[in-house]
Design an enzyme around this catalytic site. Structure first.
Site, PDB file in Angstrom:
ATOM      1  CG  ASP A  98      -2.079   0.910   1.202  1.00 41.47           C
ATOM      2  OD1 ASP A  98      -2.293   1.541   0.153  1.00 41.47           O
ATOM      3  OD2 ASP A  98      -2.797   0.994   2.217  1.00 41.47           O
ATOM      4  CE1 TYR A 118      -4.515  -5.057   8.007  1.00 37.89           C
ATOM      5  CE2 TYR A 118      -5.860  -5.731   6.153  1.00 37.89           C
ATOM      6  CZ  TYR A 118      -5.492  -4.771   7.082  1.00 37.89           C
ATOM      7  OH  TYR A 118      -6.116  -3.533   7.077  1.00 37.89           O
TER       8      TYR A 118
END
Ligand code: APR
Length: 186
Positions: A52, A140
């Site tokens: 990201d 994550y």
């Protein structure tokens, strides 16, 4: 760059829908000349670290942040698009992967949905080629090998008259190995 896997290209059905060519590459996704790159984002689409952060930096952080803000967030398993701005790719498809919680909270279903929805969003934009990072396998915490199995299994089930090529982008050699093993198996 290392690639594998043109064995998925199959015959067109009556409507011209066919399985896209599926290949694994070791690369920085921000450098790829594809129509759409997928971003492993967060629900707020606020930017972050990992892929990201790399995508935001390469596309132009302020411009991409403003475009993301206009999308109003994204639920896990869903996907939304922005332009690619300064990336070689024309579009960025932002998807939100599941946070790994041991595997009993629907994480696999949500991860599969990320691949399917990102594919659908890219297809709706007319993308002929799409590059996916290993969604959820960094911050994550989703186990990489299982994530690679889900990515290959989900993408192999999809057909399109628009999307011709899908790249699974590994950022480390063990992830590349997982992709290669899955692509080589039935
Ligand atoms: N190109 C390709 N892959 C990359 C790149 C890159 N430039 N940078 C990192 N990766 C890989 C990582 O090695 C990992 O395998 O992307 C995979 C996904 O890791 P993360 O970027 O941490 O994504 P994720 O696990 O889905 O966590 C999303 O992290 O940065 C935040 O805003 C993001 O909150 C969100 C969370």
């Amino acid at each position: 760059m290392s690639t594998q896997g043109d064995r998925d290209a199959g015959a067109a059905g009556p409507t011209g829908h066919r399985p896209p060519k599926l290949a694994a590459v070791l690369a920085d996704i921000t450098t790829l000349q594809v129509d759409a790159v997928v971003n492993a984002a967060n629900r707020a689409l606020a930017g972050g670290g990992g892929v990201d952060g790399a995508i935001h930096r390469a596309a132009g952080a302020a411009t991409l942040r403003a475009a993301c803000r206009a999308l109003g967030g994204c639920e896990p398993g869903d996907a939304k698009a922005t332009p690619g701005f300064r990336l070689p790719a024309r579009w960025i498809v932002h998807t939100v992967g599941p946070v790994w919680n041991g595997g009993s909270r629907g994480e696999e279903t949500v991860l599969s949905s990320c691949y399917r929805r990102s594919f659908e969003v890219a297809e709706s934009l007319g993308a002929g080629s799409i590059a996916f990072p290993a969604i959820s396998t960094g911050v994550y915490g989703f186990p990489s090998e299982r994530a690679a199995e889900i990515a290959v299994h989900t993408l192999r089930s999809l057909r399109s008259a628009v999307v011709r090529e899908v790249l699974l982008v590994a950022f480390d050699t063990s992830t590349l190995g997982y992709y290669r093993r899955r692509l080589a198996s039935d």
